[in-house]
Motif scaffolding. Sequence first.
Motif, PDB file in Angstrom:
ATOM      1  N   GLU A 152      11.241   3.215   6.703  1.00  0.00           N
ATOM      2  CA  GLU A 152       9.823   3.674   6.274  1.00  0.00           C
ATOM      3  C   GLU A 152       9.050   4.739   7.266  1.00  0.00           C
ATOM      4  OE1 GLU A 152      10.280  -0.758   5.586  1.00  0.00           O
ATOM      5  OE2 GLU A 152      10.447   0.549   7.531  1.00  0.00           O
ATOM      6  N   SER A 153       8.397   5.685   6.474  1.00  0.00           N
ATOM      7  CA  SER A 153       7.690   6.351   7.372  1.00  0.00           C
ATOM      8  C   SER A 153       6.242   6.882   6.625  1.00  0.00           C
ATOM      9  CB  SER A 153       8.540   7.933   7.670  1.00  0.00           C
ATOM     10  OG  SER A 153       8.627   8.621   6.272  1.00  0.00           O
ATOM     11  N   GLY A 154       5.508   7.279   7.751  1.00  0.00           N
ATOM     12  CA  GLY A 154       4.217   7.456   6.927  1.00  0.00           C
ATOM     13  C   GLY A 154       2.835   7.346   7.835  1.00  0.00           C
ATOM     14  N   PRO A 155       1.530   7.647   7.569  1.00  0.00           N
ATOM     15  CA  PRO A 155       0.550   7.317   8.666  1.00  0.00           C
ATOM     16  C   PRO A 155       0.359   6.139   8.872  1.00  0.00           C
ATOM     17  CG  PRO A 155      -0.350   7.800   6.618  1.00  0.00           C
ATOM     18  CD  PRO A 155       1.457   8.117   6.326  1.00  0.00           C
ATOM     19  N   GLY A 156      -0.011   5.887  10.091  1.00  0.00           N
ATOM     20  CA  GLY A 156      -0.716   4.476  10.561  1.00  0.00           C
ATOM     21  C   GLY A 156      -1.861   3.980  10.258  1.00  0.00           C
ATOM     22  N   LEU A 157      -2.764   5.098   9.913  1.00  0.00           N
ATOM     23  CA  LEU A 157      -3.988   5.037   9.976  1.00  0.00           C
ATOM     24  C   LEU A 157      -4.849   5.728   8.519  1.00  0.00           C
ATOM     25  CD1 LEU A 157      -6.875   3.577  10.740  1.00  0.00           C
ATOM     26  CD2 LEU A 157      -7.108   5.645  12.567  1.00  0.00           C
ATOM     27  N   VAL A 158      -5.460   5.034   7.737  1.00  0.00           N
ATOM     28  CA  VAL A 158      -5.694   5.572   6.558  1.00  0.00           C
ATOM     29  C   VAL A 158      -7.234   5.413   6.279  1.00  0.00           C
ATOM     30  CG1 VAL A 158      -5.584   6.233   3.928  1.00  0.00           C
ATOM     31  CG2 VAL A 158      -3.591   5.634   5.620  1.00  0.00           C
ATOM     32  N   LYS A 159      -8.123   6.310   5.771  1.00  0.00           N
ATOM     33  CA  LYS A 159      -9.439   6.054   5.718  1.00  0.00           C
ATOM     34  C   LYS A 159      -9.682   5.405   4.100  1.00  0.00           C
ATOM     35  CE  LYS A 159     -11.032   9.744   8.445  1.00  0.00           C
ATOM     36  NZ  LYS A 159     -11.510   9.094   9.634  1.00  0.00           N
ATOM     37  N   PRO A 160     -10.556   4.510   4.292  1.00  0.00           N
ATOM     38  CA  PRO A 160     -11.007   3.901   2.831  1.00  0.00           C
ATOM     39  C   PRO A 160     -11.222   4.974   1.862  1.00  0.00           C
ATOM     40  CG  PRO A 160     -12.098   2.769   4.665  1.00  0.00           C
ATOM     41  CD  PRO A 160     -11.431   3.959   5.101  1.00  0.00           C
ATOM     42  N   GLY A 195      10.013  -2.036   8.629  1.00  0.00           N
ATOM     43  CA  GLY A 195       8.607  -1.989   8.175  1.00  0.00           C
ATOM     44  C   GLY A 195       7.641  -0.906   9.196  1.00  0.00           C
ATOM     45  N   THR A 196       6.705  -0.596   8.539  1.00  0.00           N
ATOM     46  CA  THR A 196       5.477   0.463   9.293  1.00  0.00           C
ATOM     47  C   THR A 196       4.155  -0.205   9.014  1.00  0.00           C
ATOM     48  OG1 THR A 196       4.849   2.597   9.412  1.00  0.00           O
ATOM     49  CG2 THR A 196       5.208   1.602   7.175  1.00  0.00           C
ATOM     50  N   GLN A 197       3.403  -0.399  10.010  1.00  0.00           N
ATOM     51  CA  GLN A 197       2.067  -0.960   9.865  1.00  0.00           C
ATOM     52  C   GLN A 197       1.134   0.276   9.352  1.00  0.00           C
ATOM     53  OE1 GLN A 197       0.769  -4.055  10.731  1.00  0.00           O
ATOM     54  NE2 GLN A 197      -1.296  -3.257  10.023  1.00  0.00           N
ATOM     55  N   VAL A 198       0.323  -0.330   8.486  1.00  0.00           N
ATOM     56  CA  VAL A 198      -0.700   0.504   8.117  1.00  0.00           C
ATOM     57  C   VAL A 198      -2.123  -0.175   8.027  1.00  0.00           C
ATOM     58  CG1 VAL A 198      -1.647   2.083   5.971  1.00  0.00           C
ATOM     59  CG2 VAL A 198       0.868   1.588   6.214  1.00  0.00           C
ATOM     60  N   THR A 199      -2.935   0.624   8.736  1.00  0.00           N
ATOM     61  CA  THR A 199      -4.445   0.105   9.028  1.00  0.00           C
ATOM     62  C   THR A 199      -5.303   1.008   8.186  1.00  0.00           C
ATOM     63  OG1 THR A 199      -3.734  -0.703  10.919  1.00  0.00           O
ATOM     64  CG2 THR A 199      -6.050  -0.394  10.572  1.00  0.00           C
ATOM     65  N   ILE A 200      -6.251   0.329   7.189  1.00  0.00           N
ATOM     66  CA  ILE A 200      -7.093   1.070   6.586  1.00  0.00           C
ATOM     67  C   ILE A 200      -8.455   0.830   7.291  1.00  0.00           C
ATOM     68  CG2 ILE A 200      -8.259   1.380   4.219  1.00  0.00           C
ATOM     69  CD1 ILE A 200      -5.309   1.735   4.274  1.00  0.00           C
TER      70      ILE A 200
END
Length: 125
Positions: A6-14, A118-123
């Motif tokens: 997996e790859s992608g941003p770890g932090l995304v805004k609501p 796995g990759t952690q994503v925080t909103i």
Amino acid sequence: QVQLQESGPGLVKPSQTLSLTCTVSASAPTSDLLWGWIRQSPGKVPEWLGLVSYSGYTRYNPSLNSRASIFWDTSKNQFTLQLSSVTPEDTAMYYCAASRQLTPVPTSPVLYDFWGPGTQVTISS
């Protein structure tokens, strides 16, 4: 053997759209498997989000209220999850996975045979 990453941003805004990509390395034809996304929040059981076949067939978890889209980029051997209008409740560890079960389509995490790390994503704002 199948390997996924997996790859992608770890932090995304609501309210934004989350986009995660899974890069696949497989010795078997990718058309022999179904490809899915699964997530797990702290203290909760894993949740199946949706799947895509190599030919583009898709199925999604109805609980996502049509926010999810999964599609293949066959030229890069990658498939992508897009999840729109995210909220803090979408914070989780996200996994891409592959299942050898084609019928019925695998809508439970336990039916998946190969998993990425796995990759952690925080909103959060």
